[in-house]
Design an enzyme around this catalytic site. Structure first.
Site, PDB file in Angstrom:
ATOM      1  CB  CYS A  84      -0.890  -0.001   1.236  1.00 53.37           C
ATOM      2  SG  CYS A  84      -1.938   1.443   1.350  1.00 53.37           S
ATOM      3  CG  HIS A 107      -5.420  -1.946  -1.679  1.00 50.93           C
ATOM      4  ND1 HIS A 107      -4.615  -2.639  -0.805  1.00 50.93           N
ATOM      5  CD2 HIS A 107      -5.078  -0.632  -1.534  1.00 50.93           C
ATOM      6  CE1 HIS A 107      -3.839  -1.783  -0.156  1.00 50.93           C
ATOM      7  NE2 HIS A 107      -4.087  -0.559  -0.581  1.00 50.93           N
ATOM      8  CD  GLU A 108      -5.917   1.965  -4.475  1.00 47.05           C
ATOM      9  OE1 GLU A 108      -6.132   2.917  -3.699  1.00 47.05           O
ATOM     10  OE2 GLU A 108      -4.825   1.373  -4.521  1.00 47.05           O
ATOM     11  CG  HIS A 161      -7.119   3.272   0.463  1.00 46.51           C
ATOM     12  ND1 HIS A 161      -6.498   3.517   1.667  1.00 46.51           N
ATOM     13  CD2 HIS A 161      -6.240   2.519  -0.249  1.00 46.51           C
ATOM     14  CE1 HIS A 161      -5.307   2.934   1.669  1.00 46.51           C
ATOM     15  NE2 HIS A 161      -5.119   2.316   0.521  1.00 46.51           N
TER      16      HIS A 161
HETATM   17 ZN   LIG Z   1      -3.514   1.335  -0.195  1.00 51.27          ZN
END
Ligand SMILES: [Zn+2]
Length: 131
Positions: free
Chosen positions: A60, A102-103, A106
């Protein structure tokens, strides 16, 4: 945002990571300018996750140098807008699906540690404390 992503050798970046509080992410699974496909998603939503999950060693940009295994669905069906506001749906699997999830986390304030097992978090605890 692609500039920041390429400069940090990333393959994906979400707006909150660079201090912009909007539901937007960019990614390019190839990670090289001029190669692969640059994808920009605004207000993405997940329509469906595959039942099949896979383990992958994730990193990350917000936690440089830390890599650990995270289990996630192998494929996702996504509903999003492009930068012109047009709505579209598409399916991702493999690495692009991984980067997207993953994004997407966020955007919701979730980081990859939250998706790791206790054992995995324990295995990288030393790295986390050095930071
Ligand atoms: Zn990340």
């Amino acid at each position: 945002m692609f500039d920041v992503m390429y400069k940090t050798d990333g393959i994906g970046l979400s707006a909150p990571q660079v201090g912009i509080n909007v539901q937007l992410m960019v990614f390019n699974p190839v990670g090289e300018r001029g190669e692969g496909e640059e994808i920009v998603l605004v207000n993405p939503r997940v329509g469906r996750y595959s039942k099949k999950t896979v383990l992958f060693n994730e990193g990350c940009l917000s936690f440089p140098g830390i890599y650990a295994d995270v289990q996630r669905p192998e494929s996702v069906k996504i509903d999003a807008h492009d930068i012109s506001g047009a709505r579209f749906t598409f399916d991702l699997s493999g690495l692009p699906a991984r980067v997207f999830q993953h994004e997407f986390d966020h955007l919701k304030g979730i980081v990859f540690f939250d998706r790791m097992t206790e054992e995995v978090v324990e295995s990288i605890r030393a790295d986390l404390q050095v930071r």
